[in-house]
Write a protein that holds these residues in place. Structure first.
Motif, PDB file in Angstrom:
ATOM      1  N   GLU A   1       0.828  -1.210   0.000  1.00 38.10           N
ATOM      2  CA  GLU A   1       0.000   0.000   0.000  1.00 38.10           C
ATOM      3  C   GLU A   1       0.864   1.262   0.000  1.00 38.10           C
ATOM      4  O   GLU A   1       0.534   2.259  -0.644  1.00 38.10           O
ATOM      5  CB  GLU A   1      -0.929  -0.010   1.215  1.00 38.10           C
ATOM      6  CG  GLU A   1      -2.041  -1.030   1.119  1.00 38.10           C
ATOM      7  CD  GLU A   1      -2.854  -1.117   2.395  1.00 38.10           C
ATOM      8  OE1 GLU A   1      -2.352  -0.718   3.475  1.00 38.10           O
ATOM      9  OE2 GLU A   1      -3.995  -1.589   2.307  1.00 38.10           O
ATOM     10  N   GLN A   2       1.981   1.228   0.741  1.00 32.86           N
ATOM     11  CA  GLN A   2       2.883   2.387   0.760  1.00 32.86           C
ATOM     12  C   GLN A   2       3.429   2.665  -0.637  1.00 32.86           C
ATOM     13  O   GLN A   2       3.498   3.818  -1.059  1.00 32.86           O
ATOM     14  CB  GLN A   2       4.031   2.152   1.743  1.00 32.86           C
ATOM     15  CG  GLN A   2       3.621   2.209   3.187  1.00 32.86           C
ATOM     16  CD  GLN A   2       4.773   1.910   4.127  1.00 32.86           C
ATOM     17  OE1 GLN A   2       5.885   1.578   3.701  1.00 32.86           O
ATOM     18  NE2 GLN A   2       4.510   2.021   5.430  1.00 32.86           N
ATOM     19  N   ARG A   3       3.814   1.605  -1.340  1.00 33.54           N
ATOM     20  CA  ARG A   3       4.327   1.792  -2.713  1.00 33.54           C
ATOM     21  C   ARG A   3       3.239   2.334  -3.631  1.00 33.54           C
ATOM     22  O   ARG A   3       3.501   3.190  -4.472  1.00 33.54           O
ATOM     23  CB  ARG A   3       4.886   0.475  -3.242  1.00 33.54           C
ATOM     24  CG  ARG A   3       6.168   0.080  -2.570  1.00 33.54           C
ATOM     25  CD  ARG A   3       6.694  -1.201  -3.123  1.00 33.54           C
ATOM     26  NE  ARG A   3       7.920  -1.594  -2.427  1.00 33.54           N
ATOM     27  CZ  ARG A   3       8.417  -2.803  -2.437  1.00 33.54           C
ATOM     28  NH1 ARG A   3       7.812  -3.771  -3.092  1.00 33.54           N
ATOM     29  NH2 ARG A   3       9.525  -3.065  -1.784  1.00 33.54           N
TER      30      ARG A   3
ATOM     31  N   ALA B   1       3.417   5.753  -5.620  1.00 37.29           N
ATOM     32  CA  ALA B   1       3.227   5.789  -7.072  1.00 37.29           C
ATOM     33  C   ALA B   1       2.092   6.743  -7.442  1.00 37.29           C
ATOM     34  O   ALA B   1       2.189   7.523  -8.397  1.00 37.29           O
ATOM     35  CB  ALA B   1       2.948   4.384  -7.595  1.00 37.29           C
ATOM     36  N   GLY B   2       1.004   6.703  -6.685  1.00 36.22           N
ATOM     37  CA  GLY B   2      -0.118   7.623  -6.938  1.00 36.22           C
ATOM     38  C   GLY B   2       0.296   9.072  -6.742  1.00 36.22           C
ATOM     39  O   GLY B   2      -0.107   9.961  -7.493  1.00 36.22           O
ATOM     40  N   GLY B   3       1.091   9.326  -5.713  1.00 35.20           N
ATOM     41  CA  GLY B   3       1.580  10.698  -5.480  1.00 35.20           C
ATOM     42  C   GLY B   3       2.475  11.178  -6.608  1.00 35.20           C
ATOM     43  O   GLY B   3       2.374  12.334  -7.045  1.00 35.20           O
TER      44      GLY B   3
ATOM     45  N   ALA C   1       0.279  11.877  -9.569  1.00 33.33           N
ATOM     46  CA  ALA C   1      -0.445  13.144  -9.343  1.00 33.33           C
ATOM     47  C   ALA C   1       0.467  14.348  -9.554  1.00 33.33           C
ATOM     48  O   ALA C   1       0.070  15.351 -10.153  1.00 33.33           O
ATOM     49  CB  ALA C   1      -1.036  13.150  -7.934  1.00 33.33           C
ATOM     50  N   LEU C   2       1.705  14.267  -9.068  1.00 37.13           N
ATOM     51  CA  LEU C   2       2.661  15.365  -9.275  1.00 37.13           C
ATOM     52  C   LEU C   2       2.991  15.546 -10.756  1.00 37.13           C
ATOM     53  O   LEU C   2       3.094  16.677 -11.252  1.00 37.13           O
ATOM     54  CB  LEU C   2       3.929  15.137  -8.472  1.00 37.13           C
ATOM     55  CG  LEU C   2       3.830  15.399  -6.981  1.00 37.13           C
ATOM     56  CD1 LEU C   2       5.130  15.006  -6.285  1.00 37.13           C
ATOM     57  CD2 LEU C   2       3.499  16.853  -6.726  1.00 37.13           C
ATOM     58  N   LEU C   3       3.163  14.432 -11.487  1.00 35.93           N
ATOM     59  CA  LEU C   3       3.439  14.518 -12.924  1.00 35.93           C
ATOM     60  C   LEU C   3       2.257  15.129 -13.674  1.00 35.93           C
ATOM     61  O   LEU C   3       2.446  15.960 -14.567  1.00 35.93           O
ATOM     62  CB  LEU C   3       3.776  13.136 -13.488  1.00 35.93           C
ATOM     63  CG  LEU C   3       5.133  12.552 -13.085  1.00 35.93           C
ATOM     64  CD1 LEU C   3       5.268  11.125 -13.602  1.00 35.93           C
ATOM     65  CD2 LEU C   3       6.259  13.417 -13.604  1.00 35.93           C
ATOM     66  N   ALA C   4       1.053  14.711 -13.312  1.00 31.73           N
ATOM     67  CA  ALA C   4      -0.142  15.270 -13.965  1.00 31.73           C
ATOM     68  C   ALA C   4      -0.253  16.766 -13.678  1.00 31.73           C
ATOM     69  O   ALA C   4      -0.557  17.570 -14.575  1.00 31.73           O
ATOM     70  CB  ALA C   4      -1.395  14.530 -13.490  1.00 31.73           C
TER      71      ALA C   4
END
Length: 158
Positions: A16-18, A22-24, A27-30
């Protein structure tokens, strides 16, 4: 608040941490993409406007140089009355003046019964080069490859 977020993050499993990391990152790239693309469009638009403005500036500078050159080529004032100058120039060019009517000290109305159009145009250009301006010019076709002309001429700057 940071402590609560860290404790929440540490309470997750490694998987879940990974996924959260990955989601963060996604989100930063988007977010970065959504900020950079509009900025790039704005920059391209400004580059186009800049290029247009540079061209307009160059054209304006050319016009200013032309005006300055024209101002530097001032025509000397006429040494004789305009009526005398017109009669002499018409005689030199081979035009028979039907009428010459002075209209003050710097203006004269003339009439030419018959002239070739090309020769008349050349004569008018010579007068303008001398500083005599055409205020009004009316030509009428004579039907025999000549024209009749009525002109009002004025001395420039007088």
């Amino acid at each position: 608040m940071t402590e609560r977020l860290l404790s929440w993050y540490r309470a997750r499993t490694l998987r879940e941490q990974r996924l959260v990391l990955a989601g963060g990152v996604i989100a930063l790239l988007a977010l970065a993409y959504l900020l950079i693309v509009p900025l790039n469009d704005i920059l391209e638009s400004e580059r186009g406007r800049h290029a247009t403005d540079v061209i307009a500036l160059g054209e304006t500078q050319v016009r200013i140089d032309a005006v300055k050159a024209a101002q530097g080529e001032r025509v000397a004032p006429l040494q004789e009355p305009i009526e005398t100058v017109i009669r002499d120039r018409a005689n030199d060019a081979g035009f028979a003046l039907a009428a010459v009517t002075p209209q003050g000290t710097d203006r004269v109305a003339i009439s030419i019964a018959s002239a070739r159009p090309g020769a008349l145009t050349g004569w008018v250009a010579e007068l303008e080069a001398m500083g005599i301006l055409v205020e009004q010019l009316t030509t009428t076709d004579n039907g025999d490859r000549t024209v009749a002309a009525q002109m009002t001429l004025r001395a420039r700057g007088q």
